[in-house]
Design an enzyme around this catalytic site. Sequence first.
Site, PDB file in Angstrom:
ATOM      1  N   ASP A   1       0.984  -3.612   1.510  1.00  0.00           N
ATOM      2  CA  ASP A   1       2.310  -4.104   1.177  1.00  0.00           C
ATOM      3  C   ASP A   1       3.275  -2.952   1.451  1.00  0.00           C
ATOM      4  O   ASP A   1       3.047  -1.833   0.986  1.00  0.00           O
ATOM      5  CB  ASP A   1       2.328  -4.483  -0.310  1.00  0.00           C
ATOM      6  CG  ASP A   1       3.614  -5.148  -0.729  1.00  0.00           C
ATOM      7  OD1 ASP A   1       3.932  -6.206  -0.158  1.00  0.00           O
ATOM      8  OD2 ASP A   1       4.301  -4.601  -1.616  1.00  0.00           O
ATOM      9  N   LEU A   2       4.336  -3.209   2.221  1.00  0.00           N
ATOM     10  CA  LEU A   2       5.288  -2.131   2.498  1.00  0.00           C
ATOM     11  C   LEU A   2       6.120  -1.866   1.252  1.00  0.00           C
ATOM     12  O   LEU A   2       6.582  -2.802   0.597  1.00  0.00           O
ATOM     13  CB  LEU A   2       6.194  -2.491   3.677  1.00  0.00           C
ATOM     14  CG  LEU A   2       5.529  -2.674   5.036  1.00  0.00           C
ATOM     15  CD1 LEU A   2       6.577  -2.740   6.137  1.00  0.00           C
ATOM     16  CD2 LEU A   2       4.532  -1.584   5.340  1.00  0.00           C
TER      17      LEU A   2
ATOM     18  N   ASP B   1       6.364  -8.618   4.270  1.00  0.00           N
ATOM     19  CA  ASP B   1       5.923  -7.237   4.493  1.00  0.00           C
ATOM     20  C   ASP B   1       4.480  -7.037   4.029  1.00  0.00           C
ATOM     21  O   ASP B   1       4.096  -5.942   3.639  1.00  0.00           O
ATOM     22  CB  ASP B   1       6.867  -6.257   3.786  1.00  0.00           C
ATOM     23  CG  ASP B   1       6.932  -6.466   2.278  1.00  0.00           C
ATOM     24  OD1 ASP B   1       6.361  -7.470   1.785  1.00  0.00           O
ATOM     25  OD2 ASP B   1       7.538  -5.638   1.580  1.00  0.00           O
TER      26      ASP B   1
END
Length: 195
Positions: A77-78, A120
């Site tokens: 996960d960004l 993301d």
Amino acid sequence: LGTLCLIDSKPQHLDEEEQQLLKDLGAMIEQEIRSIQLATLDELTLISNRRGFLTLADHTQKVCRRKKIPMSVILFDLNKFKPINDNFGHHEGDFALKQFAEVMRSVFRESDVIGRLGGDEFVAMLTDADDEQITVILDRFKAEMDAMNKAINKPYLIEYSSGVKSFPYDTEKSLEEMVAEADAAMYVRKKDRLR
């Protein structure tokens, strides 16, 4: 010893109608291939989208069951992705997603299945990798991300959190459940880091 048999040695010429039929057939095949790619590829990052990942991972899971090979799912996960979009524009957010996918492509093995689940969130399914090998892969991933951040020289860093969950070959869990467990592991690590 061997004889070559030519049924008709005269060159075959297609009439205009037959040539047009062949062209139409070729165009239909190209269109079908494009449709399949669009349905399974994330057009921004050019890695599998959710559907493509689940299709490939399902096949991989069946192979693992048959060959009695364990598998692991890593969910990424960004971090701070929304501020990149908000402060620098969506083109920069898109750029960050593409760069992240590029690092995934360069680090993971051909046998690993990678994809963008949406937004993301990214995912990788590894086969026959023990905890030590996964640690090595994640360390290499971090080093590649650090190098990439340095190389692109942006006013922001592309940062991420990850969660890993490993499963025996005979797990009863569905792929969606496996991804959800990796997701839960990622959130535990993310919370610990933010404390």
